[in-house]
Design an enzyme around this catalytic site. Structure first.
Site, PDB file in Angstrom:
ATOM      1  CE  LYS A  64      -3.914  -2.398   2.150  1.00  0.00           C
ATOM      2  NZ  LYS A  64      -4.641  -2.750   3.232  1.00  0.00           N
ATOM      3  CD  GLN A 108      -3.619  -4.477   6.284  1.00  0.00           C
ATOM      4  OE1 GLN A 108      -3.750  -3.486   5.643  1.00  0.00           O
ATOM      5  NE2 GLN A 108      -4.064  -5.655   5.856  1.00  0.00           N
ATOM      6  CG  ASP A 131      -9.713   0.208   5.137  1.00  0.00           C
ATOM      7  OD1 ASP A 131      -9.252  -0.379   4.038  1.00  0.00           O
ATOM      8  OD2 ASP A 131      -8.858  -0.138   6.068  1.00  0.00           O
TER       9      ASP A 131
END
Ligand code: GUN
Length: 301
Positions: A64, A108, A131
């Site tokens: 990422k 995460q 997200d």
């Protein structure tokens, strides 16, 4: 019988949906939007937080951060010991919420067991929830309002759209009902006017549903969930699974080669690797740029 030249023989296999190529195309657009913002003094910024030392998570966050650098986005990676108290994580999130250089925040998952993932997700400023996991983002998707969409199902939608197969009135079957993929995927397909069936672990006779599908999205996490006898010729099959076969090789939820043959040349199928994977990070970048664009007044204002 005359011999046929295999190079001239009619194709018999479903066409591949090349997630890598589509991701590159979309990343170029996202990079251009990031450059336009940077030219006006705002470089889009993503903060990625990793708690603990799960090796797979470490690879994901590295990818990422690298994708940000390759496409003109600023990023910070914060790594913490698995013993980090939840309160300390929430404090870091509060600081990043207030940081004007950060437009997107991602913690995460999974987080260590002593940390409540829902509390963490809800602590992120909804405007920075790249997200798309928060209750507000989920509600915006549910209500058909603009907002940040979860990256994986949004990437799957882009892949389906790339085939040119219209979704309106088509029967889409989503296999899996997770908050991160299955449920938002169903809502995105519904918003595109597909008729949607959601199957899951308690579904009896999965084959009966999948056989009727014009579009199949498999997001279960178990290999060979979709087999050749289950699919309709000409259907579009998107494989979200990331599993490993007996030899340790990465594979999806779909029994790829037999299903590709069963779909026939009018069908479409996404491979694993090279399908959904590259699209997920791409849509995360798109969300970060979108979040930054919202912070910047329109040109001429
Ligand atoms: N873990 C696996 N996939 C994801 C993702 O898309 N976002 C976050 N935050 N964690 C994940």
């Amino acid at each position: 019988m005359p011999e046929t030249n295999p190079a001239e023989a009619a194709p018999t296999l479903a066409r591949l949906i090349d997630g890598k190529a589509l991701a590159q195309h979309i990343r170029a657009e996202v990079g251009a939007r990031a450059a336009a913002l940077a030219a006006r003094g705002t470089r889009p910024g993503l903060a990625v937080i990793l708690v603990g030392d799960d090796p797979a998570s470490a690879v994901y966050v590295r990818n990422k951060v690298r994708a940000c650098a390759e496409n003109g986005l600023h990023s910070v990676l914060e790594k913490y010991d698995a013993a980090l108290p939840e309160a300390a994580l929430l404090e870091r999130i509060a600081a990043l919420n207030a940081d004007p250089a950060i437009h997107g925040i991602l913690v995460q998952m999974p987080v260590p067991r002593h940390i409540d993932p829902h509390r963490v997700i809800e602590a992120i400023d909804a405007a920075k929830d790249v997200d798309g996991f928060s209750v507000r983002s989920a509600g915006e998707l549910f209500a058909g309002l603009p907002g940040l969409r979860p990256a994986t199902p949004w990437g799957c939608l882009k892949m389906i759209e790339s085939t040119g197969v219209p979704l309106r009135g088509r029967h889409a079957v989503v296999i899996g009902r997770s908050n991160t993929v299955g449920k938002p995927m169903a809502l995105l397909l519904l918003a595109a006017s597909a008729t949607v069936t959601v199957c899951h672990s308690a579904t009896t006779d999965l084959k009966r549903h999948v056989r009727e599908a014009d579009i199949v999205v498999a997001a279960v996490g178990r290999r060979r969930t979709v087999t050749a006898d289950m699919v309709k010729r000409g259907a579009v099959v998107i494989d979200v699974g990331t599993n490993h076969d007996e030899a340790g090789k990465l594979c999806g939820d779909v029994d790829f080669e037999p299903v590709r043959a069963a779909l026939g040349p009018e069908g479409w199928i996404s491979p694993v690797p090279g399908g959904v994977g590259p699209m997920t990070i791409t849509m995360l970048l798109a969300n970060t740029v979108q979040a930054a664009e919202r912070r910047v007044p329109p040109a001429g204002a």
